[in-house]
Design a protein around this motif. Structure first.
Motif, PDB file in Angstrom:
ATOM      1  N   LYS A   1      22.190  36.787  53.176  1.00 34.58           N
ATOM      2  CA  LYS A   1      22.558  37.861  52.251  1.00 34.58           C
ATOM      3  C   LYS A   1      23.991  38.317  52.500  1.00 34.58           C
ATOM      4  N   PRO A   2      24.798  38.406  51.442  1.00 35.79           N
ATOM      5  CA  PRO A   2      26.170  38.890  51.600  1.00 35.79           C
ATOM      6  C   PRO A   2      26.225  40.326  52.089  1.00 35.79           C
ATOM      7  N   SER A   3      25.152  41.071  51.921  1.00 34.23           N
ATOM      8  CA  SER A   3      25.130  42.482  52.317  1.00 34.23           C
ATOM      9  C   SER A   3      24.744  42.687  53.784  1.00 34.23           C
ATOM     10  N   ALA A   4      24.460  41.599  54.500  1.00 32.28           N
ATOM     11  CA  ALA A   4      24.084  41.724  55.911  1.00 32.28           C
ATOM     12  C   ALA A   4      25.217  42.399  56.682  1.00 32.28           C
ATOM     13  N   ARG A   5      24.840  43.240  57.633  1.00 29.01           N
ATOM     14  CA  ARG A   5      25.831  43.984  58.406  1.00 29.01           C
ATOM     15  C   ARG A   5      26.126  43.280  59.733  1.00 29.01           C
ATOM     16  N   VAL A   6      27.361  43.420  60.198  1.00 33.29           N
ATOM     17  CA  VAL A   6      27.768  42.770  61.442  1.00 33.29           C
ATOM     18  C   VAL A   6      27.894  43.796  62.570  1.00 33.29           C
ATOM     19  N   ALA A   7      27.850  43.299  63.792  1.00 33.13           N
ATOM     20  CA  ALA A   7      28.054  44.137  64.974  1.00 33.13           C
ATOM     21  C   ALA A   7      29.261  43.627  65.743  1.00 33.13           C
ATOM     22  N   ALA A   8      29.954  44.519  66.429  1.00 36.52           N
ATOM     23  CA  ALA A   8      31.128  44.134  67.211  1.00 36.52           C
ATOM     24  C   ALA A   8      30.758  43.075  68.250  1.00 36.52           C
ATOM     25  N   GLY A   9      31.601  42.064  68.361  1.00 37.92           N
ATOM     26  CA  GLY A   9      31.389  41.033  69.369  1.00 37.92           C
ATOM     27  C   GLY A   9      30.526  39.878  68.922  1.00 37.92           C
ATOM     28  N   GLN A  10      29.943  39.967  67.712  1.00 38.00           N
ATOM     29  CA  GLN A  10      29.139  38.836  67.244  1.00 38.00           C
ATOM     30  C   GLN A  10      30.040  37.645  66.937  1.00 38.00           C
ATOM     31  N   LEU A  11      29.478  36.461  67.069  1.00 31.31           N
ATOM     32  CA  LEU A  11      30.203  35.226  66.812  1.00 31.31           C
ATOM     33  C   LEU A  11      29.950  34.812  65.366  1.00 31.31           C
TER      34      LEU A  11
ATOM     35  N   GLY B   1      24.412  28.228  52.769  1.00 31.88           N
ATOM     36  CA  GLY B   1      23.986  28.213  54.174  1.00 31.88           C
ATOM     37  C   GLY B   1      25.103  27.909  55.139  1.00 31.88           C
ATOM     38  N   GLY B   2      26.342  28.192  54.733  1.00 35.44           N
ATOM     39  CA  GLY B   2      27.494  27.835  55.552  1.00 35.44           C
ATOM     40  C   GLY B   2      28.066  28.958  56.387  1.00 35.44           C
ATOM     41  N   VAL B   3      27.329  30.073  56.498  1.00 38.45           N
ATOM     42  CA  VAL B   3      27.806  31.200  57.298  1.00 38.45           C
ATOM     43  C   VAL B   3      26.718  31.586  58.302  1.00 38.45           C
ATOM     44  N   SER B   4      27.090  31.788  59.558  1.00 34.48           N
ATOM     45  CA  SER B   4      26.107  32.194  60.560  1.00 34.48           C
ATOM     46  C   SER B   4      26.685  33.252  61.481  1.00 34.48           C
ATOM     47  N   LEU B   5      25.789  34.063  62.033  1.00 38.04           N
ATOM     48  CA  LEU B   5      26.140  35.077  63.017  1.00 38.04           C
ATOM     49  C   LEU B   5      25.346  34.799  64.283  1.00 38.04           C
ATOM     50  N   ASP B   6      26.047  34.580  65.381  1.00 38.29           N
ATOM     51  CA  ASP B   6      25.392  34.267  66.650  1.00 38.29           C
ATOM     52  C   ASP B   6      24.384  33.134  66.502  1.00 38.29           C
ATOM     53  N   GLY B   7      24.746  32.148  65.673  1.00 37.71           N
ATOM     54  CA  GLY B   7      23.917  30.970  65.512  1.00 37.71           C
ATOM     55  C   GLY B   7      22.834  31.071  64.462  1.00 37.71           C
ATOM     56  N   ALA B   8      22.622  32.268  63.899  1.00 32.99           N
ATOM     57  CA  ALA B   8      21.585  32.457  62.869  1.00 32.99           C
ATOM     58  C   ALA B   8      22.224  32.418  61.487  1.00 32.99           C
TER      59      ALA B   8
END
Length: 307
Positions: A48-58, A37-44
């Motif tokens: 899943k390691p396979s989750a996809r990212v979007a440009a500009g996400q934190l 639980g040590g990784v988050s995107l935009d606070g969420a």
């Protein structure tokens, strides 16, 4: 905790791959961190390691006791960077000297964009990868006001505003000698210096450039000018003032007297962006910001005023 902005070039990639590339950890370590639980995107929290990212996400990583598998270049925090104004669309900062607008080839010092990333400020992902969100630039040795776009719409609108010349930028410069006339306009094309890689020059075939100046204070060895630009060429003020025989004090690249610079205690050109005015990209209301002289410039001016 480490914080990164997902660049345009990695949009759509897997979170484990992106996190590994920007952090220096191996993908297996990132997967383990996700499991904890040590990784988050935009606070969420990412599950899943396979989750996809979007440009500009934190992207945030809770590093715990992990050590990078390879050297990591961390965003560099710029000392003395002050936020003058911030909202959902723009951030106006008072840039100190010694800080670049964005990373570039050959520059190893701090930059505005790296500083904002280190501070967790999310800016627009529009523009070239190394200068996302940057709608204007100041020379490394020039201090003062600079606006950075946070939202995509702000980037688009402000870039157009700069092209339409509706953004007003006012500078103060302490120059050697006494320009004649006291008030004037310099119209001279500027291009890359033919034999000096980091220098610009007035030259035939250069880009049209226009600088307006007005005398604020005339002293024995130097003159304080207020300067407005119609164009925004690299080093424009420094090149134009040097071209008329009155370089900025403390600017050896463009011909200033090193002895005078030493007497004034200057380690860089006396040039400061004192005022910035533009139509806010969302409200369309005119906003104006001002900046005081930093300590080194104020001290040099005091010496000149004392004769």
């Amino acid at each position: 905790m480490s914080v990164f902005l997902v660049p345009d070039g990695l949009a759509g990639e897997r979170i484990d791959s992106v996190a590994a590339r920007v952090s220096g950890y191996s993908r297996s370590r990132i997967e383990a961190l996700i499991g904890e639980g040590g990784v988050s995107l935009d606070g969420a929290t990412v599950t899943k390691p396979s989750a996809r990212v979007a440009a500009g996400q934190l992207l945030e990583l809770a590093e715990a006791d992990l050590k990078p598998d390879r050297p990591v270049v961390r965003p560099r925090v710029a000392e003395g960077m002050a936020v003058v104004h911030e909202d959902a669309d723009v951030i106006v900062i008072d840039k100190p000297a010694g800080v670049a607008a964005h990373p570039s080839l050959g520059w190893e010092g701090p930059s505005v964009t790296e500083h904002l990333a280190a501070a967790g400020v999310r800016i627009s992902t529009s523009g070239a990868a190394e200068r996302q969100g940057v709608v204007q630039r100041l020379d490394v040795g020039t201090s003062g006001l600079m606006v950075v776009a946070k939202s995509e719409i702000a980037y688009t609108i402000l870039k157009q505003a700069f092209r339409d010349k509706t953004v007003e930028k006012t500078y103060h410069a302490l120059v050697q000698g006494h320009p004649d006339p006291f008030t004037g306009t310099i119209e001279a094309p500027i291009g890359r210096h033919p034999s000096h890689e980091w220098k610009m020059a007035v030259m035939e075939g250069g880009r049209a450039s226009t600088t307006h100046y007005d005398t604020l204070e005339a002293h024995r060895v130097a003159t304080l000018l207020e300067i407005g630009l119609e164009t925004g060429r690299t080093h424009q003020i420094r090149v134009h003032m040097s071209a008329i025989g009155h370089p900025c004090c403390g600017d050896p690249l463009y011909g200033s007297d090193p002895v005078l610079a030493q007497r004034l205690g200057l380690q860089r050109q006396w040039l400061h962006a004192v005022e910035l005015s533009f139509d806010h990209p969302r409200s369309r209301e005119r906003v104006t910001f001002r900046s005081e002289y930093p300590q080194d410039l104020a001290a040099a001016l005091d010496v000149v005023r004392a004769g």
